[in-house]
Design a protein around this motif. Structure first.
Motif, PDB file in Angstrom:
ATOM      1  N   LEU C 275       0.863  -1.315   0.069  1.00 43.25           N
ATOM      2  CA  LEU C 275       0.093  -0.155  -0.001  1.00 43.25           C
ATOM      3  C   LEU C 275       0.897   1.318  -0.155  1.00 43.25           C
ATOM      4  O   LEU C 275       0.617   2.229  -0.807  1.00 43.25           O
ATOM      5  N   TYR C 276       1.923   1.172   0.836  1.00 45.13           N
ATOM      6  CA  TYR C 276       2.998   2.268   0.885  1.00 45.13           C
ATOM      7  C   TYR C 276       3.517   2.721  -0.486  1.00 45.13           C
ATOM      8  O   TYR C 276       3.566   3.688  -1.093  1.00 45.13           O
ATOM      9  N   LEU C 277       3.872   1.509  -1.329  1.00 41.49           N
ATOM     10  CA  LEU C 277       4.144   1.697  -2.663  1.00 41.49           C
ATOM     11  C   LEU C 277       3.409   2.271  -3.466  1.00 41.49           C
ATOM     12  O   LEU C 277       3.455   3.075  -4.591  1.00 41.49           O
ATOM     13  N   LEU C 278       1.913   1.898  -3.337  1.00 42.59           N
ATOM     14  CA  LEU C 278       0.797   2.712  -4.138  1.00 42.59           C
ATOM     15  C   LEU C 278       0.831   3.943  -3.926  1.00 42.59           C
ATOM     16  O   LEU C 278       0.692   4.680  -4.853  1.00 42.59           O
ATOM     17  N   LEU C 279       0.930   4.304  -2.638  1.00 43.55           N
ATOM     18  CA  LEU C 279       0.951   5.809  -2.244  1.00 43.55           C
ATOM     19  C   LEU C 279       2.132   6.391  -2.830  1.00 43.55           C
ATOM     20  O   LEU C 279       2.039   7.394  -3.558  1.00 43.55           O
ATOM     21  N   ARG C 280       3.326   5.905  -2.973  1.00 41.24           N
ATOM     22  CA  ARG C 280       4.393   6.507  -3.319  1.00 41.24           C
ATOM     23  C   ARG C 280       4.491   6.902  -4.774  1.00 41.24           C
ATOM     24  O   ARG C 280       4.745   7.739  -5.261  1.00 41.24           O
ATOM     25  N   PHE C 281       4.164   5.643  -5.693  1.00 40.15           N
ATOM     26  CA  PHE C 281       3.932   5.668  -6.974  1.00 40.15           C
ATOM     27  C   PHE C 281       2.737   6.742  -7.403  1.00 40.15           C
ATOM     28  O   PHE C 281       2.868   7.597  -8.138  1.00 40.15           O
ATOM     29  N   GLY C 282       1.830   6.734  -6.885  1.00 41.09           N
ATOM     30  CA  GLY C 282       0.406   7.448  -7.144  1.00 41.09           C
ATOM     31  C   GLY C 282       0.491   8.865  -7.048  1.00 41.09           C
ATOM     32  O   GLY C 282       0.258   9.772  -7.798  1.00 41.09           O
ATOM     33  N   PHE C 283       1.375   9.020  -5.638  1.00 38.64           N
ATOM     34  CA  PHE C 283       1.279  10.503  -5.352  1.00 38.64           C
ATOM     35  C   PHE C 283       2.622  11.142  -5.682  1.00 38.64           C
ATOM     36  O   PHE C 283       2.672  12.351  -6.014  1.00 38.64           O
ATOM     37  N   THR C 284       3.732  10.473  -5.447  1.00 41.28           N
ATOM     38  CA  THR C 284       4.993  11.189  -5.527  1.00 41.28           C
ATOM     39  C   THR C 284       5.715  10.959  -6.872  1.00 41.28           C
ATOM     40  O   THR C 284       6.665  11.672  -7.082  1.00 41.28           O
ATOM     41  N   VAL C 285       5.424   9.866  -7.509  1.00 35.48           N
ATOM     42  CA  VAL C 285       6.171   9.894  -8.805  1.00 35.48           C
ATOM     43  C   VAL C 285       5.202  10.133  -9.878  1.00 35.48           C
ATOM     44  O   VAL C 285       5.508  11.309 -10.731  1.00 35.48           O
ATOM     45  N   PHE C 286       3.980   9.782  -9.966  1.00 31.52           N
ATOM     46  CA  PHE C 286       3.115  10.433 -10.923  1.00 31.52           C
ATOM     47  C   PHE C 286       2.370  11.752 -10.345  1.00 31.52           C
ATOM     48  O   PHE C 286       2.613  11.845  -9.073  1.00 31.52           O
ATOM     49  N   ASP C 287       1.637  12.573 -11.042  1.00 32.77           N
ATOM     50  CA  ASP C 287       0.891  13.683 -10.479  1.00 32.77           C
ATOM     51  C   ASP C 287      -0.316  13.577 -10.287  1.00 32.77           C
ATOM     52  O   ASP C 287      -1.086  13.223 -11.274  1.00 32.77           O
ATOM     53  N   PRO C 288      -0.867  13.583  -8.723  1.00 30.05           N
ATOM     54  CA  PRO C 288      -2.199  13.244  -8.620  1.00 30.05           C
ATOM     55  C   PRO C 288      -3.053  14.438  -9.202  1.00 30.05           C
ATOM     56  O   PRO C 288      -4.245  14.348  -9.133  1.00 30.05           O
ATOM     57  N   SER C 289      -2.284  15.347  -9.560  1.00 28.40           N
ATOM     58  CA  SER C 289      -3.300  16.362  -9.924  1.00 28.40           C
ATOM     59  C   SER C 289      -3.863  16.180 -11.430  1.00 28.40           C
ATOM     60  O   SER C 289      -4.663  17.017 -11.936  1.00 28.40           O
ATOM     61  N   TRP C 290      -3.259  15.205 -12.172  1.00 28.12           N
ATOM     62  CA  TRP C 290      -3.448  15.019 -13.505  1.00 28.12           C
ATOM     63  C   TRP C 290      -4.944  14.458 -13.467  1.00 28.12           C
ATOM     64  O   TRP C 290      -5.131  13.534 -12.616  1.00 28.12           O
ATOM     65  N   THR C 291      -5.566  14.710 -14.422  1.00 31.05           N
ATOM     66  CA  THR C 291      -7.067  14.248 -14.490  1.00 31.05           C
ATOM     67  C   THR C 291      -7.178  12.742 -14.264  1.00 31.05           C
ATOM     68  O   THR C 291      -7.949  12.179 -13.472  1.00 31.05           O
ATOM     69  N   PHE C 292      -6.441  12.062 -15.149  1.00 27.92           N
ATOM     70  CA  PHE C 292      -6.665  10.550 -15.480  1.00 27.92           C
ATOM     71  C   PHE C 292      -6.388  10.004 -14.045  1.00 27.92           C
ATOM     72  O   PHE C 292      -6.981   8.992 -13.687  1.00 27.92           O
ATOM     73  N   ILE C 293      -5.195  10.460 -13.429  1.00 25.74           N
ATOM     74  CA  ILE C 293      -5.058   9.816 -12.004  1.00 25.74           C
ATOM     75  C   ILE C 293      -5.962  10.324 -11.172  1.00 25.74           C
ATOM     76  O   ILE C 293      -6.516   9.224 -10.079  1.00 25.74           O
TER      77      ILE C 293
END
Lengths: 147, 227, 524, 120
Positions: C275-293
């Motif tokens: 779950l940590y990895l999901l947070l790490r990739f979803g929020f700090t590698v990809f940009d959560p402000s992008w619409t599709f994310i």
């Protein structure tokens, strides 16, 4: 007379060559394709060939299972130990330059890579053999119909 | 469009790979499947050579076509020679997953950099840096070895541990001399549970069908200290 | 906390991130070398595991202290600065999880001494401990690293050892083998999806360092299909690992048939690391402000969370095996965390992260207690729990406290995080989510209540003429159980510390992609 | 100049004969009636065909390290491919695969011996 006499004779000639080739791949890995992984597999396959032709018992006499277990661990220890040595020399983990900091042609790197690849060779060869021994020993003998 | 012979070679190899893969899926005989997997590995090794990934090809040939075929055969000898047919219903789920994955990959093709593009990020950024830096810092002709053992040596350490763990796992589950666990766990106190496990025979029949009968040692009486 | 960073020598702190992972790995190898025939070897192995876990816990404390006081900790493997080499990067998001994993490992190891004697064949005990150490190191490596491919390597390290650990339950129940096989298949598919995603990222960015990827992705922008696909593959791959709802099918079997202390360790740590990895990739590698994310998080992740909460809770009610009840409840709890993350607001992220920490404590305690039930009486089925309140009062009391916390009774840690989640949902205007949380809490009352009712309101079974005598679990099993159960109480009454950690983590997540990459030393 | 021409001609001859054997082997595998005869054709491809091609390449390479490596490959092929053919045919024989025979029957060695004993 043993029905596999041709196989035996040819295998006797080939097995040392295969083992030798494994070491060629290992030590030539810095200059051409190759390295610990491939060399380990090739070395293991030379012993597997021996086991296939001369039987499991003979192979286990040549390379005892207890050695396999120890060798598997020693490889990782050698790899990790290289890292620990660089720690003791004051560098970061696996910072090989510490082995020869003055060198102008990166001798430290060469030493580090050499020892690390040796560790990989040891682990890969022994792990492959461990898997082969574990599977091979459960079948009592490879009978002719299994071919 | 320039048609190079290498292109035809690649297309031919890919076609052969697909044919072999379909054959593996369709086959029932495990022996043939194992052999075809060796063929598959060898073909992909050739293909890797044509992609100039000699080290990968070498590994694939040694591991995929060489040792793993023997290991798979050894594993096969412990089980059956044939696969039971699988009901079509059970195939649909995996098929759907495969199709969706494949379509997703095709979807991305449009934005991928062209094959062999020297200016693509994968070739231009760190990749180029490695080639430069190896000459300057490590003095080794084979950049792959330099990256594998030095720049990303820690990854290789992890991979070595993975292989060690594979060996250790086999040692734990099968034992090096093929004496799988006949030992049974027992609670330390009094067993008051009514139905601990379903009858052993039942499960074993479903799990393994050893063709070569082995004399099995009776489970040794356990010696345990009182705690 | 900072006092611990003072105790540790500065060398340990500088090299702490690497030491945290390398020490258990090397100890694992040494433990594997111990002779298997000697019965004393297993004691030595256990001591080695325990001391390693304790040292790692101290290091993790020290690192957390450093992160809190000085900001992110970095470490360059092999002296090669990232992105050329592999860099470790520990910030407020990962440091608490490192601490959690190491502390749970210490407690589970304490518990393991008697439990392994009962469950594992004598000559396999020291290699078994070695496999446990490898799994432990793999989880730490996954969390500590700042390199996308290194994540995959340590994911493999931890997964491979976990499959073996689960399969070792076969000496108790042969179904462990099929469960481990299923876990192996699903886990391998997950790892493959993950590495395909990493491959696509490399294709698009040409680098493997997370911060470097994040920096280049900002230039590439959200429109590249390769980036979108990479994101989907990574999320699906990690979803398999963290037992996201439709991908959770491996989890009940794996948890139900693994050796008891392995189950407790896995339930408390493995899904959390993923779950940590999901947070790490979803929020700090990809940009959560992008619409599709953001859309993906809001609809798919929160949706999967909600579905998982409802369906897995319902399934938990109808299970006969105690550990399967708890395993389905774990899937449901992962749903809570995903719901919190899916909101992508500060409150939601804080709640999700807090629930992750609290859930580790209470699930760890529950599984430890169930292991103790088996250890004394061979109990695995709910119906066999009759009279446990009398025969194992202390163990059952610990179980009850953790169970109440799982339900979310006020005064327990579970209540704090569920309240935070409800508050976050309300702030978001997701009133239906509040409703679902309430409904699933009622379901939790049913499935936990069923167990507690059996234990306290049913007479102890008779064996022969006499009722079964009181037979408490040994002290060394009770202590870790009670530490976890009490922490579920303590952090329920005074949640300041855990909430502070969760808020710090949420702050990192909110900051979006982490970009501070030093430029390459070379000529670019 | 002349040396190069000789090199070209010799290697060309080797290559062409190698290709001939490979082709013949391929045709044989397709055309011959049963397993053992096909095995014979396939063995031809591996051994003679490949050997000739490698010798041709060796002549092309001249006295270099490459030709030494090629020589080693040729040596290994010379050992392994006949052995492999033998092992496969032997396995088929052991598994009880009967060759497809025409009118002519090869005399069974045991029977021949027995006949000889009877005659004396």
């Amino acid at each position: 007379m043993n029905p596999h006499v041709i196989l035996r004779v040819v295998a006797k000639m080939l097995i040392p060559l295969i083992a030798l080739f494994a070491f060629y791949v290992q030590f030539h890995g810095d200059f051409g394709p190759g390295g610990g992984f491939q060399a380990g597999v090739i070395f293991a396959s030379s012993i597997i060939l021996y086991a296939l032709i001369f039987g499991m018992a003979a192979a286990k006499k040549a390379m005892p299972p207890s050695w396999v277990r120890i060798g598997m661990s020693l490889g990782v220890l050698l790899y990790g130990g290289t890292g620990v040595a660089t720690w003791l020399l004051g560098g970061n983990f696996l910072d090989y330059t510490r082995f020869a900091p003055e060198s102008t042609h990166a001798a430290g790197q060469h030493w580090g890579i050499f020892s690390v690849e040796l560790g990989v060779l040891c682990t890969v060869a022994c792990a492959m053999l461990a898997i082969f021994y574990a599977f091979g020993s459960r079948v009592q003998d490879l009978s002719d119909e299994d071919w | 469009m320039h048609l190079s012979p290498v292109l035809f070679l690649n297309i031919g190899l890919m076609a052969m790979l697909i044919v072999v893969a379909i054959a593996v899926v369709r086959m029932r005989s495990l022996f043939a499947i194992v052999m075809l997997q060796g063929v598959y590995s060898l073909l992909s090794a050739v293909w890797f050579v044509s992609l100039d990934a000699v080290d990968v090809a070498f590994t694939e040939a040694a591991v995929g076509a060489g040792v793993s075929t023997v290991l798979m055969l050894g594993a096969m000898l412990l089980t059956d020679r044939d696969v039971k047919p699988i009901a079509t219903k059970q195939k649909l789920g995996p098929l759907l997953v495969v199709i969706v994955t494949g379509v997703a990959m095709f979807y991305a093709i449009g934005d991928m950099p062209a094959y062999g593009d020297g200016m693509s990020p994968a070739n231009a950024y760190i990749g180029a840096e490695y080639i430069e830096a190896t000459k300057r810092e490590i003095f080794l002709p084979n950049v792959v070895t330099a990256v594998l053992a030095s720049y990303r040596g820690y990854d290789t350490f992890g991979e070595t541990v993975v292989i060690f763990m594979a060996g250790l796992g086999v040692l734990l589950l099968l034992g090096l001399n093929g004496n799988a666990g006949q030992w049974r766990a027992k609670p330390n106190g009094r067993n008051i549970a009514k139905n601990v496990t379903p009858p052993r025979k039942h499960i074993e029949e479903a799990e393994e069908k050893p063709k070569v009968k082995k004399t099995r040692k009776a489970a040794k009486p356990r010696v345990r200290k009182k705690s | 906390m900072s006092s611990i960073s003072h105790i540790l020598p500065s060398w340990v702190l500088t090299h702490g991130p690497a030491l945290l992972v390398v020490l258990p790995l090397l100890m694992a190898v040494l433990v594997a070398l111990l002779p298997s025939k000697n019965t004393g070897a297993e004691k030595i192995a256990w001591m080695a595991v325990l001391s390693t876990a304790i040292i790692c816990a101290f290091i993790a404390f020290g690192i957390l202290g450093q992160v809190v006081s000085h900001g992110p900790v970095k470490y360059a493997m092999g002296g090669w600065e990232p992105p050329i080499g592999i860099g470790y990067y520990i910030d407020a998001l990962s440091a608490p999880i490192l601490l959690l994993i190491t502390l749970i490992a210490v407690l589970c190891t304490l518990y393991a001494l008697p439990s392994v004697v009962a469950e594992i064949e004598p000559k396999k005990r020291s290699p078994f401990y070695a496999a446990f150490l490898v799994s432990f190191a793999g989880l730490l490596g996954m969390v500590a690293t700042g390199d996308a491919f290194n994540v995959f390597v340590f994911l493999e390290v931890s997964s491979l050892s976990t499959y073996v650990l689960v399969a070792m339950g076969a000496s108790r129940d042969r179904r462990a083998l099929t469960s481990a096989y299923k876990y192996l298949m699903m886990g391998s598919i997950g790892a493959t999806f993950f590495v395909i995603g990493i491959g696509f990222l490399y294709m698009q960015t040409g680098t493997l360092n997370m911060m470097d990827i994040a920096r280049i992705l900002q230039d590439v922008g959200p429109d590249s299909r390769v980036v979108k696909l990479a994101f989907v593959f990574i999320v699906v791959g990690l979803g398999l690992k963290l037992a996201m709802f439709p991908l959770h099918t491996w989890l009940p079997g794996a948890y139900a048939y693994a050796p008891s202390f392995v189950t407790a360790f896995l339930a408390a740590t493995a899904t959390k690391a993923a779950l940590y990895l999901l947070l790490r990739f979803g929020f700090t590698v990809f940009d959560p402000s992008w619409t599709f994310i953001s859309k993906f998080f809001m609809y798919l992740l929160a949706g999967a969370g909600i579905l998982g909460m409802l369906i897995a809770s319902l399934q938990a009610i109808f299970q006969n095996d105690i550990r399967r009840v708890l395993a389905f409840s774990s899937v449901a709890q992962v749903g809570y965390m995903l719901l919190g993350i899916g909101m992508t607001t500060t409150l939601g992220l804080t709640a999700g992260y807090l629930h992750m920490l609290n859930h580790a404590m209470m699930k760890g305690a529950l599984f430890l207690a169930v292991g103790a039930f088996w250890y004394r009486f061979g109990i695995t089925q709910v119906s066999d729990m009759r009279g446990l309140g009398k025969t194992m009062p202390l163990t059952m009391a610990g179980f009850t406290i953790a169970g109440l916390s799982l339900i979310g009774v006020p005064g327990t840690a579970g209540f704090v995080s569920k309240l935070a989640l409800v508050r976050a949902a309300a702030e978001n205007g997701w009133w239906w989510a509040v409703g679902v949380i309430v409904v699933t809490s009622i379901l939790a009352i049913i499935y936990i209540g069923r167990l507690i009712e059996q234990a306290y309101f049913q007479p102890a079974p008779k064996q022969g003429a006499a009722t079964v005598a009181k037979n408490e679990a040994p002290m060394i099993m009770l202590i870790p159980l009670w530490i976890l159960a009490l922490s579920a109480l303590v952090f329920g009454i005074d949640a300041e510390w855990t909430t502070g950690l969760a808020e710090a983590a949420a702050h990192v997540l909110e900051g979006g992609p982490i970009l501070n990459t030093p430029p390459l030393s070379g000529g670019h | 100049m002349t040396l190069e021409i000789i090199q070209l001609v010799v290697s060309g001859a080797f290559l062409i004969s190698g290709v001939f054997f490979v082709l013949a082997g391929a045709v044989g595998v397709l055309r011959l009636p049963d397993f053992y005869t096909r095995m014979h054709a396939a063995g031809m491809t591996d051994t003679l065909g490949a050997e000739f091609i490698i010798f041709g390449l060796m002549v092309q390479a001249g006295f270099t390290q490459t030709s030494l490596k090629l020589f080693l490959i040729a040596f290994l092929l010379f050992l392994t491919s006949p052995t492999a053919s033998h092992a496969v045919a032997d396995a088929a024989h052991h598994a009880g695969l009967k060759p497809l025979l025409g009118k002519f029957r090869a005399p069974n060695p045991a029977e021949v011996k027995a006949n000889k004993v009877e005659k004396h």
